[in-house]
Design a protein around this motif. Structure first.
Motif, short mmCIF file in Angstrom:
data_model
loop_
_atom_site.label_atom_id
_atom_site.label_comp_id
_atom_site.label_asym_id
_atom_site.label_seq_id
_atom_site.Cartn_x
_atom_site.Cartn_y
_atom_site.Cartn_z
N ALA A 40 0.86 -1.18 0.00
CA ALA A 40 0.00 0.00 0.00
C ALA A 40 0.90 1.24 0.00
O ALA A 40 1.95 1.26 0.66
CB ALA A 40 -0.91 -0.01 1.22
N ARG A 41 0.52 2.25 -0.77
CA ARG A 41 1.31 3.47 -0.83
C ARG A 41 0.48 4.60 -1.44
O ARG A 41 -0.61 4.37 -1.95
CB ARG A 41 2.59 3.28 -1.64
CG ARG A 41 2.38 2.92 -3.09
CD ARG A 41 3.74 2.68 -3.77
NE ARG A 41 3.59 2.04 -5.05
CZ ARG A 41 3.39 2.68 -6.19
NH1 ARG A 41 3.32 3.98 -6.20
NH2 ARG A 41 3.26 2.02 -7.32
N THR A 42 1.03 5.77 -1.37
CA THR A 42 0.42 6.93 -2.01
C THR A 42 1.19 7.21 -3.29
O THR A 42 2.42 7.30 -3.28
CB THR A 42 0.46 8.15 -1.07
OG1 THR A 42 -0.25 7.82 0.12
CG2 THR A 42 -0.17 9.35 -1.72
N ALA A 43 0.46 7.31 -4.39
CA ALA A 43 1.08 7.57 -5.69
C ALA A 43 0.76 8.98 -6.14
O ALA A 43 -0.35 9.48 -5.94
CB ALA A 43 0.56 6.57 -6.72
N LYS A 44 1.73 9.62 -6.77
CA LYS A 44 1.52 10.94 -7.36
C LYS A 44 1.40 10.73 -8.87
O LYS A 44 2.37 10.33 -9.52
CB LYS A 44 2.70 11.85 -7.02
CG LYS A 44 2.54 13.27 -7.48
CD LYS A 44 3.73 14.09 -6.98
CE LYS A 44 3.68 15.50 -7.46
NZ LYS A 44 4.87 16.25 -7.03
N LEU A 45 0.21 10.95 -9.39
CA LEU A 45 -0.09 10.65 -10.78
C LEU A 45 -0.15 11.91 -11.63
O LEU A 45 -0.82 12.88 -11.27
CB LEU A 45 -1.43 9.91 -10.89
CG LEU A 45 -1.57 8.63 -10.07
CD1 LEU A 45 -2.99 8.10 -10.16
CD2 LEU A 45 -0.57 7.60 -10.53
N ALA A 46 0.52 11.89 -12.77
CA ALA A 46 0.42 12.96 -13.76
C ALA A 46 -0.80 12.67 -14.63
O ALA A 46 -1.04 11.52 -15.01
CB ALA A 46 1.68 13.00 -14.61
N LEU A 47 -1.56 13.70 -14.93
CA LEU A 47 -2.80 13.54 -15.70
C LEU A 47 -2.68 14.17 -17.08
O LEU A 47 -2.26 15.32 -17.21
CB LEU A 47 -3.97 14.20 -14.95
CG LEU A 47 -4.20 13.74 -13.52
CD1 LEU A 47 -5.32 14.55 -12.89
CD2 LEU A 47 -4.50 12.26 -13.46
N ARG A 48 -3.05 13.40 -18.09
CA ARG A 48 -3.13 13.86 -19.47
C ARG A 48 -4.47 13.41 -20.03
O ARG A 48 -4.89 12.29 -19.75
CB ARG A 48 -2.01 13.24 -20.32
CG ARG A 48 -0.62 13.61 -19.95
CD ARG A 48 0.36 12.80 -20.82
NE ARG A 48 1.70 13.28 -20.73
CZ ARG A 48 2.60 12.88 -19.84
NH1 ARG A 48 2.28 11.96 -18.96
NH2 ARG A 48 3.81 13.38 -19.82
N TYR A 49 -5.11 14.23 -20.84
CA TYR A 49 -6.38 13.81 -21.43
C TYR A 49 -6.56 14.43 -22.80
O TYR A 49 -5.92 15.42 -23.15
CB TYR A 49 -7.56 14.16 -20.52
CG TYR A 49 -7.73 15.64 -20.24
CD1 TYR A 49 -8.42 16.46 -21.14
CD2 TYR A 49 -7.23 16.22 -19.10
CE1 TYR A 49 -8.58 17.81 -20.89
CE2 TYR A 49 -7.38 17.57 -18.84
CZ TYR A 49 -8.07 18.35 -19.74
OH TYR A 49 -8.23 19.69 -19.49
#
Length: 167
Positions: free
Chosen positions: A100-109
Motif C-alpha cells: 500500500a502506498r500513495t502515488a503521485k499521478l500525472a494527468l493527461r487527457y
C-alpha cells in the motif's frame, strides 16, 4: 473460436448494463448512471455503447488501439504526447505485486477517435471518446512498478477537476 468466446463474454457485460439500466429507470428514470468497466470491458461493442449511451461509461483500456488521424498512431502514443495538465495524489491499496502506498499521478487527457475492426466481418468502424492517462512519473520508492492507467470514457474531460472525477 476466439471471436466467439470474446463475443460471449462481451454479451455478459452489455446484458448486465442493460438490465441495470432497466431496473434503475423503474425507480429513478431521471438519474444518469456511471458504469465502470475494468480491462475486460475493453471490447468493440462496449466502446460503441459508450459512444452512444446517455449514461456515462468509463473503461480501463487493455488494448493499444489505432487512432484515426492523418498518421498511423496508437492510443498510448497519442496520450503520452499530450501535456501534463495536473497531478493527483492517489492512495493505492496493497496487492500481491505491491505494498500500500500513495502515488503521485500525472494527468493527461484528450478526445480520441479509435479505429475498430470487427474480427468476424473485418469491417472497420470508429468511435470517439475521451481518454485519460494517469501515470506515475517517478519510480516508487518501494521498487514496485509505477502505476499507469489509461481510461476511455464518454464523460467529457475539459479540466483537471473533470479528469480527477473520471479517475
Amino acid at each position: 473460436l476466439f471471436p466467439y468466446t470474446t463475443l460471449f463474454r462481451s454479451r455478459h457485460w452489455l446484458t448486465t448494463m442493460s438490465l441495470g439500466r432497466a431496473e434503475w429507470e423503474k425507480v429513478n428514470p431521471q438519474t444518469r448512471l456511471w458504469f465502470q468497466l475494468d480491462r475486460g470491458g475493453d471490447f468493440r461493442e462496449a466502446l460503441a455503447e459508450a459512444e452512444s449511451s446517455p449514461h456515462w461509461m468509463t473503461i480501463r483500456a487493455a488494448h493499444n488501439r489505432r487512432t484515426v488521424d492523418d498518421e498511423e498512431k496508437y492510443l498510448w502514443e497519442t496520450l503520452e504526447a499530450k501535456p501534463v495538465v495536473g497531478e493527483m495524489t492517489f492512495d493505492l491499496d496493497r496487492t500481491k505485486q505491491r505494498k500500500a502506498r500513495t502515488a503521485k499521478l500525472a494527468l493527461r487527457y484528450s478526445p480520441v477517435t479509435l479505429r475498430l475492426r470487427d474480427r468476424l466481418t473485418l469491417k472497420l468502424t470508429s468511435v470517439t471518446l475521451w481518454a485519460l492517462l494517469a501515470s506515475e512519473q517517478q519510480p516508487p520508492v518501494d521498487g514496485s512498478e509505477p502505476v499507469e492507467w489509461l481510461l476511455l470514457t464518454n464523460r467529457e474531460i475539459r479540466s483537471q477537476s473533470d479528469a480527477e472525477l473520471v479517475l
